[in-house]
Design an enzyme around this catalytic site. Sequence first.
Site, mmCIF file in Angstrom:
data_model
loop_
_atom_site.group_PDB
_atom_site.id
_atom_site.type_symbol
_atom_site.label_atom_id
_atom_site.label_comp_id
_atom_site.label_asym_id
_atom_site.label_seq_id
_atom_site.Cartn_x
_atom_site.Cartn_y
_atom_site.Cartn_z
ATOM 1 N N GLU A 150 108.052 61.947 6.012
ATOM 2 C CA GLU A 150 108.429 63.350 6.348
ATOM 3 C C GLU A 150 109.344 63.422 7.694
ATOM 4 O OE1 GLU A 150 104.709 65.198 5.871
ATOM 5 O OE2 GLU A 150 104.497 64.669 3.577
ATOM 6 N N ARG A 166 94.073 77.533 7.421
ATOM 7 C CA ARG A 166 94.025 78.311 5.975
ATOM 8 C C ARG A 166 92.730 79.107 5.685
ATOM 9 N NH1 ARG A 166 96.041 72.771 2.960
ATOM 10 N NH2 ARG A 166 98.246 73.010 3.283
ATOM 11 N N ASN A 197 99.907 78.685 1.357
ATOM 12 C CA ASN A 197 98.770 78.411 2.168
ATOM 13 C C ASN A 197 99.222 78.228 3.476
ATOM 14 O OD1 ASN A 197 99.983 75.800 1.596
ATOM 15 N ND2 ASN A 197 98.486 74.901 0.537
ATOM 16 N N LYS A 230 105.116 77.101 6.829
ATOM 17 C CA LYS A 230 105.757 77.485 5.876
ATOM 18 C C LYS A 230 106.279 79.293 5.702
ATOM 19 C CE LYS A 230 103.054 74.373 2.886
ATOM 20 N NZ LYS A 230 102.102 74.292 1.657
ATOM 21 N N TYR A 278 108.602 67.434 -1.282
ATOM 22 C CA TYR A 278 107.450 67.613 -2.249
ATOM 23 C C TYR A 278 107.750 66.800 -3.567
ATOM 24 C CZ TYR A 278 104.602 71.396 0.311
ATOM 25 O OH TYR A 278 103.948 71.979 0.829
ATOM 26 N N HIS A 336 101.854 73.247 6.238
ATOM 27 C CA HIS A 336 101.731 71.730 5.890
ATOM 28 C C HIS A 336 101.503 70.702 6.860
ATOM 29 C CE1 HIS A 336 103.106 68.144 3.994
ATOM 30 N NE2 HIS A 336 103.706 67.825 5.165
HETATM 31 P P1 ABT Z 1 100.816 70.420 1.743
HETATM 32 O O1 ABT Z 1 100.375 70.368 3.186
HETATM 33 O O2 ABT Z 1 101.590 71.705 1.684
HETATM 34 O O3 ABT Z 1 101.378 69.241 1.144
HETATM 35 O O4 ABT Z 1 99.497 70.921 0.971
HETATM 36 P P2 ABT Z 1 98.261 69.989 0.681
HETATM 37 O O5 ABT Z 1 98.510 68.567 1.223
HETATM 38 O O6 ABT Z 1 96.962 70.520 1.169
HETATM 39 O O7 ABT Z 1 98.054 70.128 -0.983
HETATM 40 P P3 ABT Z 1 99.090 69.292 -1.928
HETATM 41 B B1 ABT Z 1 98.165 69.009 -3.184
HETATM 42 O O8 ABT Z 1 99.998 68.100 -1.462
HETATM 43 O O9 ABT Z 1 99.780 70.504 -2.485
HETATM 44 C C1 ABT Z 1 101.070 70.948 -2.121
HETATM 45 C C2 ABT Z 1 101.651 72.028 -2.317
HETATM 46 O O10 ABT Z 1 101.588 72.866 -3.819
HETATM 47 C C3 ABT Z 1 100.658 73.579 -3.839
HETATM 48 N N1 ABT Z 1 99.944 73.638 -5.060
HETATM 49 C C4 ABT Z 1 99.136 72.535 -5.280
HETATM 50 C C5 ABT Z 1 99.838 74.593 -5.907
HETATM 51 O O11 ABT Z 1 100.572 75.499 -5.960
HETATM 52 N N2 ABT Z 1 99.084 74.533 -6.858
HETATM 53 C C6 ABT Z 1 98.190 73.232 -7.136
HETATM 54 O O12 ABT Z 1 97.423 73.321 -8.153
HETATM 55 C C7 ABT Z 1 98.280 72.482 -6.147
HETATM 56 C C8 ABT Z 1 97.053 70.898 -6.265
HETATM 57 C C9 ABT Z 1 99.975 73.811 -2.737
HETATM 58 C C10 ABT Z 1 100.876 73.258 -1.674
HETATM 59 N N3 ABT Z 1 101.671 74.111 -1.038
HETATM 60 N N4 ABT Z 1 101.843 75.386 -0.987
HETATM 61 N N5 ABT Z 1 102.397 76.261 -0.720
HETATM 62 MG MG MG Z 2 100.248 67.524 0.521
#
Ligand code: ABT
Ligand code: MG
Length: 155
Positions: free
Chosen positions: A133, A109, A119, A16, A56, A122
């Site tokens: 994807e 991470r 983070n 990212k 997303y 992805h």
């Molecule tokens: P991705 O690999 O980015 O999809 O992350 P992951 O699958 O580990 O976690 P998910 B739940 O898919 O998160 C997608 C992005 O949303 C952000 N996020 C998530 C928040 O900002 N707040 C939240 O409460 C949650 C649950 C983290 C992930 N990406 N970024 N940047």
């Molecule tokens: Mg995810």
Amino acid sequence: EVYASSVQEKSFIMIKPDGIHRGLIADIIKRFEAKGYKLVAIKVMVPSKDLASKHYEEHAQRPFYPGLVTFLSSGPVVAMVWEGKDVIKYGRKMIGATNPLASTPGTIRGDYGIDVGRNIIHGSDSVESAQREIALWFGAGELAEYDLAMGKWVY
Ligand code: ABT
Ligand code: MG
């Protein structure tokens, strides 16, 4: 044959904008390569808002969705497809938990992140997500098919 198809499993892995600005491209690629996975597609791009929204879309109703889309489309990403046995599940293990502060040291991470909204990387979370994807980010002709010379020393 079951073995062959599991070796050919593909995952969509994306560094990212925070990962690019933090200078982590080489380190991340190094980890997947050294594990034994095979890089079959890679490109650098600044995703449009439309592409980021589609990526997303499962989170469209969540409060963090608008900020997430803005963040992902705010700068360059490195979009990749990595191939190998269990790369979807194991790739997520290498990446670590969604919240970097809950990620084990030794994961990407866990080693480099602090904030859940920054983070770094992805990884697809299922076979279905990986297929969706990969098709969203890459055209059919953009995936290389080849035998990796080191493959016979990995498997
Ligand atoms: P991705 O690999 O980015 O999809 O992350 P992951 O699958 O580990 O976690 P998910 B739940 O898919 O998160 C997608 C992005 O949303 C952000 N996020 C998530 C928040 O900002 N707040 C939240 O409460 C949650 C649950 C983290 C992930 N990406 N970024 N940047
Ligand atoms: Mg995810």
